[in-house]
Design a protein around this motif. Structure first.
Motif, PDB file in Angstrom:
ATOM      1  N   LYS A  30       0.833  -1.209   0.000  1.00 38.62           N
ATOM      2  CA  LYS A  30       0.000   0.000   0.000  1.00 38.62           C
ATOM      3  C   LYS A  30       0.865   1.257   0.000  1.00 38.62           C
ATOM      4  N   LEU A  31       1.992   1.196   0.690  1.00 37.92           N
ATOM      5  CA  LEU A  31       2.844   2.375   0.834  1.00 37.92           C
ATOM      6  C   LEU A  31       3.412   2.836  -0.500  1.00 37.92           C
ATOM      7  N   TYR A  56      -6.337   8.779   6.234  1.00 41.77           N
ATOM      8  CA  TYR A  56      -6.874   7.452   6.555  1.00 41.77           C
ATOM      9  C   TYR A  56      -5.926   6.363   6.067  1.00 41.77           C
ATOM     10  N   THR A  57      -5.470   6.511   4.822  1.00 42.65           N
ATOM     11  CA  THR A  57      -4.627   5.489   4.207  1.00 42.65           C
ATOM     12  C   THR A  57      -3.314   5.321   4.955  1.00 42.65           C
ATOM     13  N   ARG A  58      -2.694   6.418   5.322  1.00 42.83           N
ATOM     14  CA  ARG A  58      -1.399   6.333   5.999  1.00 42.83           C
ATOM     15  C   ARG A  58      -1.540   5.806   7.428  1.00 42.83           C
ATOM     16  N   PHE A  59      -2.650   6.131   8.074  1.00 43.28           N
ATOM     17  CA  PHE A  59      -2.892   5.557   9.403  1.00 43.28           C
ATOM     18  C   PHE A  59      -3.073   4.045   9.294  1.00 43.28           C
ATOM     19  N   LEU A  60      -3.819   3.609   8.284  1.00 43.44           N
ATOM     20  CA  LEU A  60      -4.021   2.175   8.058  1.00 43.44           C
ATOM     21  C   LEU A  60      -2.684   1.473   7.785  1.00 43.44           C
ATOM     22  N   ILE A  61      -1.880   2.054   6.920  1.00 36.28           N
ATOM     23  CA  ILE A  61      -0.580   1.454   6.586  1.00 36.28           C
ATOM     24  C   ILE A  61       0.300   1.373   7.834  1.00 36.28           C
ATOM     25  N   GLY A  62       0.323   2.437   8.610  1.00 32.49           N
ATOM     26  CA  GLY A  62       1.114   2.453   9.838  1.00 32.49           C
ATOM     27  C   GLY A  62       0.644   1.406  10.833  1.00 32.49           C
ATOM     28  N   LEU A  63      -0.674   1.220  10.926  1.00 32.78           N
ATOM     29  CA  LEU A  63      -1.232   0.226  11.842  1.00 32.78           C
ATOM     30  C   LEU A  63      -0.843  -1.188  11.403  1.00 32.78           C
ATOM     31  N   GLU A  64      -0.906  -1.450  10.101  1.00 31.25           N
ATOM     32  CA  GLU A  64      -0.514  -2.771   9.587  1.00 31.25           C
ATOM     33  C   GLU A  64       0.976  -3.026   9.827  1.00 31.25           C
ATOM     34  N   VAL A 162       5.768   5.893   8.160  1.00 36.49           N
ATOM     35  CA  VAL A 162       4.857   5.911   7.013  1.00 36.49           C
ATOM     36  C   VAL A 162       4.628   7.340   6.525  1.00 36.49           C
ATOM     37  N   PHE A 163       4.383   8.265   7.447  1.00 41.68           N
ATOM     38  CA  PHE A 163       4.141   9.645   7.042  1.00 41.68           C
ATOM     39  C   PHE A 163       5.405  10.302   6.499  1.00 41.68           C
ATOM     40  N   VAL A 164       6.573   9.852   6.962  1.00 42.33           N
ATOM     41  CA  VAL A 164       7.833  10.383   6.426  1.00 42.33           C
ATOM     42  C   VAL A 164       8.119   9.798   5.045  1.00 42.33           C
ATOM     43  N   ALA A 165       7.904   8.492   4.902  1.00 44.69           N
ATOM     44  CA  ALA A 165       8.184   7.826   3.630  1.00 44.69           C
ATOM     45  C   ALA A 165       7.191   8.223   2.540  1.00 44.69           C
ATOM     46  N   SER A 166       5.963   8.540   2.941  1.00 38.33           N
ATOM     47  CA  SER A 166       4.938   8.919   1.967  1.00 38.33           C
ATOM     48  C   SER A 166       4.200  10.159   2.458  1.00 38.33           C
ATOM     49  N   PRO A 167       4.856  11.321   2.370  1.00 41.89           N
ATOM     50  CA  PRO A 167       4.230  12.546   2.884  1.00 41.89           C
ATOM     51  C   PRO A 167       2.995  12.926   2.081  1.00 41.89           C
ATOM     52  N   LEU A 168       2.057  13.550   2.734  1.00 42.53           N
ATOM     53  CA  LEU A 168       0.851  14.015   2.054  1.00 42.53           C
ATOM     54  C   LEU A 168       1.194  15.148   1.097  1.00 42.53           C
ATOM     55  N   LYS A 169       0.616  15.090  -0.100  1.00 43.50           N
ATOM     56  CA  LYS A 169       0.875  16.105  -1.114  1.00 43.50           C
ATOM     57  C   LYS A 169      -0.443  16.697  -1.592  1.00 43.50           C
ATOM     58  N   ASP A 189      -4.243   5.578 -10.323  1.00 40.63           N
ATOM     59  CA  ASP A 189      -3.835   6.862  -9.751  1.00 40.63           C
ATOM     60  C   ASP A 189      -2.847   7.509 -10.711  1.00 40.63           C
ATOM     61  N   LEU A 190      -3.320   8.447 -11.508  1.00 39.05           N
ATOM     62  CA  LEU A 190      -2.462   9.103 -12.494  1.00 39.05           C
ATOM     63  C   LEU A 190      -1.452  10.035 -11.837  1.00 39.05           C
ATOM     64  N   LEU A 191      -1.615  10.275 -10.537  1.00 35.35           N
ATOM     65  CA  LEU A 191      -0.721  11.197  -9.842  1.00 35.35           C
ATOM     66  C   LEU A 191       0.434  10.477  -9.166  1.00 35.35           C
ATOM     67  N   ASN A 192       0.574   9.181  -9.418  1.00 35.15           N
ATOM     68  CA  ASN A 192       1.643   8.397  -8.798  1.00 35.15           C
ATOM     69  C   ASN A 192       2.611   7.902  -9.864  1.00 35.15           C
ATOM     70  N   GLY A 193       3.897   8.215  -9.684  1.00 35.41           N
ATOM     71  CA  GLY A 193       4.916   7.748 -10.618  1.00 35.41           C
ATOM     72  C   GLY A 193       4.819   8.439 -11.957  1.00 35.41           C
ATOM     73  N   LYS A 194       5.404   7.801 -12.992  1.00 38.38           N
ATOM     74  CA  LYS A 194       5.365   8.339 -14.351  1.00 38.38           C
ATOM     75  C   LYS A 194       4.208   7.719 -15.107  1.00 38.38           C
ATOM     76  N   LYS A 195       3.462   8.555 -15.801  1.00 35.77           N
ATOM     77  CA  LYS A 195       2.341   8.098 -16.601  1.00 35.77           C
ATOM     78  C   LYS A 195       2.368   8.828 -17.946  1.00 35.77           C
ATOM     79  N   LEU A 196       1.926   8.125 -18.993  1.00 30.45           N
ATOM     80  CA  LEU A 196       1.775   8.728 -20.313  1.00 30.45           C
ATOM     81  C   LEU A 196       0.284   8.796 -20.611  1.00 30.45           C
ATOM     82  N   ILE A 197      -0.232  10.012 -20.783  1.00 27.74           N
ATOM     83  CA  ILE A 197      -1.664  10.214 -21.006  1.00 27.74           C
ATOM     84  C   ILE A 197      -1.873  10.654 -22.451  1.00 27.74           C
TER      85      ILE A 197
END
Length: 297
Positions: A30-31, A56-64, A162-169, A189-197
């Motif tokens: 998830k991270l 929510y997502t980062r709290f879930l990842i941290g809990l796991e 988790v919040f350091v490795a994946s900061p909110l943007k 998620d088109l906002l993650n990594g490199k994408k060609l649109i």
């Protein structure tokens, strides 16, 4: 046999390691693509925006991640680690029953991100297996009833990393943030990594010709970023007709005529190279040369 297992502790250690690996891998998967989980939470009405879904997502990842680490430690396994695991797993199972059997969701539930795609039903079966392992572990494991502060430190550390490795943007500013659901219910998620649109009109001959350039690059073993297509809805041809004619396939999303003209230049097609949602380059011509430059041999 039960008393022998209790005596040497080998089975309980093995079960703890299995559970630890499952939760740590789940957190890691998830991270690396938290945006997918954010999109799912919004689609299911659990979060109202990407920003809220991000928390929510980062709290879930941290809990796991915390649960995964706690299974490697002998402290309060029966009193803290196992009850926490059962609570989280049961709550997620209820959520999976809701999405899978009430909403009729069949696509990737995001439990292991994009690493291992699972439907809600498949993930529910996985959770049942986890609960069985946990109940077996509870009957044989021996715990140390000290070191409570270590468990607290693990929780704080897990959430912090988790919040350091994946900061909110900030994501709402991207013009591509609204395109999250593609054909056949596929999410991206088109906002993650490199994408060609690519922005296409299915009737457009120039769009079809540009796809031939992509096919040439693939024949030359040039690896391009993941391609997603935004098709004009108000067209005489369908995306399926376009794919049949060009013999190429990519996830696609239908857009209105106003969105289409906002995204193209003087005429279609137009390609956007995105990196973390930011437009790095746009291509209106010379597709073969310009796309080859961004590809990887």
């Amino acid at each position: 046999m039960k008393f022998n297992l209790l005596k040497d502790g080998k089975v309980s250690l093995l079960l703890r390691i299995i559970l630890s690996v499952v939760f740590i891998v789940s957190a890691y998967s998830k991270l690396i693509v938290p945006g997918l989980i954010e999109i799912i939470l919004i689609d299911h009405g659990i979060a109202a925006s990407r920003e809220i879904a991000g928390y929510y997502t980062r709290f879930l990842i941290g809990l796991e991640l915390c649960i995964g680490i706690l299974f490697l430690l002998p402290y309060y396994i029966k009193r803290i680690t196992i009850p926490l695991t059962v609570t989280v797993t049961v709550l997620f199972s209820i959520y999976l029953i809701y999405t899978g059997f009430i909403l009729g969701e069949t696509q990737n539930c995001g439990c292991f991100g994009e690493m291992f795609k699972m439907s809600p039903t498949e993930s529910l079966i996985k959770n049942i297996i986890i609960l069985i392992i946990v109940f077996v572990l509870y009957s044989i494991v021996q715990e140390k009833k000290k070191g409570l502060f270590i468990n607290i430190i693990v929780l704080i550390f897990s959430l912090g990393i988790v919040f350091v490795a994946s900061p909110l943007k900030e994501k709402s500013g991207s013009i591509f943030s609204r395109f999250t659901n593609f054909n056949n219910g596929e999410r991206a998620d088109l906002l993650n990594g490199k994408k060609l649109i690519a922005v296409f009109d299915p009737d457009c001959e120039h769009c079809q010709e540009s796809v031939e350039e992509i096919k040439k690059l693939k024949d030359e073993k040039i690896v391009l970023p993941d391609l997603y297509i935004l098709f004009l809805n108000e067209s005489g041809s369908t995306p399926e007709m376009f794919f049949e004619k060009t013999e190429i396939y990519a996830p696609y999303h239908g857009i209105t005529i106003n969105e289409f003209f906002d995204l193209i230049g003087n005429s279609p097609p137009r390609y956007y190279l995105l990196e973390e949602g930011k437009i790095i380059e746009t291509f209106d011509d010379s597709f073969y040369v310009r796309l080859k430059r961004i590809g990887v041999d």
